[in-house]
Write an enzyme that holds these catalytic residues in place. Sequence first.
Site, mmCIF file in Angstrom:
data_model
loop_
_atom_site.group_PDB
_atom_site.id
_atom_site.type_symbol
_atom_site.label_atom_id
_atom_site.label_comp_id
_atom_site.label_asym_id
_atom_site.label_seq_id
_atom_site.Cartn_x
_atom_site.Cartn_y
_atom_site.Cartn_z
ATOM 1 C CG ASP A 1 -1.936 -1.068 1.266
ATOM 2 O OD1 ASP A 1 -2.106 -1.736 0.241
ATOM 3 O OD2 ASP A 1 -2.588 -1.234 2.308
ATOM 4 C CG ASP B 1 -11.217 -1.640 -0.555
ATOM 5 O OD1 ASP B 1 -10.317 -2.480 -0.468
ATOM 6 O OD2 ASP B 1 -11.117 -0.619 -1.261
HETATM 7 O O1 1PR Z 1 -10.375 2.993 -5.097
HETATM 8 O O2 1PR Z 1 -9.552 2.398 -7.338
HETATM 9 O O3 1PR Z 1 -8.604 4.354 -6.142
HETATM 10 O O4 1PR Z 1 -8.126 2.054 -5.418
HETATM 11 C C1 1PR Z 1 -7.563 2.292 -4.167
HETATM 12 C C2 1PR Z 1 -6.974 0.999 -3.689
HETATM 13 O O5 1PR Z 1 -6.305 1.273 -2.477
HETATM 14 C C3 1PR Z 1 -8.000 -0.078 -3.414
HETATM 15 O O6 1PR Z 1 -7.542 -1.298 -3.965
HETATM 16 C C4 1PR Z 1 -8.053 -0.192 -1.904
HETATM 17 O O7 1PR Z 1 -8.153 -1.540 -1.492
HETATM 18 C C5 1PR Z 1 -6.710 0.361 -1.483
HETATM 19 N N1 1PR Z 1 -6.764 1.105 -0.221
HETATM 20 C C6 1PR Z 1 -7.341 2.301 -0.048
HETATM 21 N N2 1PR Z 1 -7.151 2.690 1.240
HETATM 22 C C7 1PR Z 1 -6.477 1.731 1.849
HETATM 23 C C8 1PR Z 1 -6.038 1.746 3.254
HETATM 24 O O8 1PR Z 1 -5.487 0.769 3.744
HETATM 25 N N3 1PR Z 1 -6.299 2.830 3.945
HETATM 26 N N4 1PR Z 1 -5.552 -0.387 1.180
HETATM 27 C C9 1PR Z 1 -6.224 0.732 0.937
HETATM 28 C C10 1PR Z 1 -6.093 -1.554 1.075
HETATM 29 C C11 1PR Z 1 -5.777 -3.603 1.773
HETATM 30 C C12 1PR Z 1 -4.959 -4.681 1.313
HETATM 31 C C13 1PR Z 1 -3.934 -5.022 2.340
HETATM 32 C C14 1PR Z 1 -4.471 -6.327 2.825
HETATM 33 C C15 1PR Z 1 -3.482 -7.162 3.519
HETATM 34 N N5 1PR Z 1 -5.159 -2.384 1.545
HETATM 35 O O9 1PR Z 1 -4.447 -4.517 0.067
HETATM 36 O O10 1PR Z 1 -2.732 -5.018 1.751
HETATM 37 O O11 1PR Z 1 -5.596 -6.076 3.656
HETATM 38 O O12 1PR Z 1 -3.070 -6.575 4.684
HETATM 39 P P1 1PR Z 1 -2.575 -7.445 5.900
HETATM 40 O O13 1PR Z 1 -1.917 -8.660 5.340
HETATM 41 O O14 1PR Z 1 -1.594 -6.584 6.618
HETATM 42 O O15 1PR Z 1 -3.790 -7.781 6.713
HETATM 43 P P2 1PR Z 1 -9.226 3.007 -6.022
#
Ligand code: 1PR
Length: 528
Positions: free
Chosen positions: A224, A379
């Site tokens: 991320d 999400d």
């Molecule tokens: O909405 O098309 O602009 O895409 C934005 C992207 O960014 C989406 O794929 C969304 O999942 C991601 N995103 C947005 N905000 C966050 C955040 O964390 N605040 N991250 C985010 C999402 C979730 C996973 C993470 C897993 C594993 N991250 O990708 O890596 O949950 O984590 P873990 O193993 O530590 O539990 P758009």
Amino acid sequence: MITILDYGAGNVRSVINAIEKLGASVKIVKSGQDILSAQKLVFPGVGAFGSMMEILAQKELIVPLKAYLEENRPFLGICLGLQALFNGSDEAPDIPGLGFLPGKVKRFETDLSVPHIGWNGILCCQSSVLWHGLEGNEKFYFVHSYHAVPDMNDAILCTTDYDVSFTSGIQKGNIMAVQFHPEKSGQTGLRVLDNFIKMHEQPAMPVQSFKKTRLSKRIIACLDVRANDQGDLVVTKGDQYDVREKGNVRNLGKPVALARRYYEAGADEITFLNITGFRDFPLEDMPMIEVLKQTSQNVFVPLTIGGGIRDYTDAKGQFYQAIDVASAYFRSGADKISIGSDAVDIVAEYLQTGQKTGTSAIETIARIYGNQAVVISIDPRRVYVSTPESVPHQVISTRQTGPNGENYCWYQCTVKGGREGRNVDAITLAQVCEKLGAGEILLNCIDRDGTNSGFDIELIHSVRSAVSIPVIASSGAGCPEHFLEVFSQTKAESALAAGIFHRNEVPIEDVKRFLADQVEIREIGGKS
Ligand code: 1PR
């Protein structure tokens, strides 16, 4: 000098990077004359068969390409570059192929997920210059929904099993082509490319052979990425999507360096999520593009990038389409793009009208780059209900009861990194996106993200059972046992983790070592 036929669709940069890494120089085809004067030609076909043939025709490259092939000069086709050699494809029945080999390209007919995505083996039927240094038990990265069915067996170089046995390589004289992506198949793939560059005098035959090949479950490292408060682009990690600790954005390292570390540790794929893409438009936020460019110079496994892929009008009134963003990512080294927030809005509209518009980001990108290049990142967040009838959504019965003893829940899709919920459930979202042409689902879970408490098996099982495209299980991995759990209790094709890898709590090597005898995986340490 290696000449590369780049017709402008998809990730050719990785092939260029791989060949340059091997010390050869590269020339890109600008005209038919460049094909005719090539010493060795690589044709990395990407995207969809019909649009590829149309572009080749528009650029007047078909006649010189056919002449090059007929002269039996060194040629390596990759993926669609193999399929193009046949008479035609079910993917675009009215558009002829090059017709160099008799046969057709057909869609996989199987109950397994399609596209066939991931690392699979090959069974060599012929010796080849491409096989020097291979033992025969290596795995290569495939990503395709269609496969060649030659009329005659004599040109089949190797086969691969995916429910059916299909042709994964062909060879006729100096004309060779492989369905897998050597440029995305780690060290083994680089060896195959190097063999083509060197063109040894004698062909070779690998010493071992599988009885049957098997697709591996993929272990994916996710980064991320966002700018921290000092303006540096960092890999961050949230707890249930909250990436701030004591007010500051968590900084777990630099994206390019971490991606390389995971590649070397045996990650089967790397995903970058530009998590503030919903507010910082990627074409104005060039660092992510730079991250991809730099990463693809040294990382030879598939790269997915998400964040901000949507239509956008900038402050000066300039309009950009989602496909412009996707194209910039593909040109910079991405193999797949992932769409998050925009997919929810697209599906919400579809559910209202019941009509495909043909103009959504999912449809337009899949049409040009192929379904396999479009990942939907979901999400979702659990919402408990007391009865399945109480909401107009796909509700599941759950063993993990709610705060008021509820035995049912649905998974509400969110946008903007979980900041806003929408009236769409995750199962429906996945199904509609598949209908619109998405090739894979990246299934996060806000409740589990960063908790180390294991994947949400109920969510993953429900979504995977509802679609026929591959699903990446994400969120909550805390130990190697969690990967075994998700692979044995659901049909997810891959599992993704972030926090445990970034914090070095559980290195990728440990996950693979633990899974080795229990789940089909790509081995690390030497092979592939
Ligand atoms: O909405 O098309 O602009 O895409 C934005 C992207 O960014 C989406 O794929 C969304 O999942 C991601 N995103 C947005 N905000 C966050 C955040 O964390 N605040 N991250 C985010 C999402 C979730 C996973 C993470 C897993 C594993 N991250 O990708 O890596 O949950 O984590 P873990 O193993 O530590 O539990 P758009």
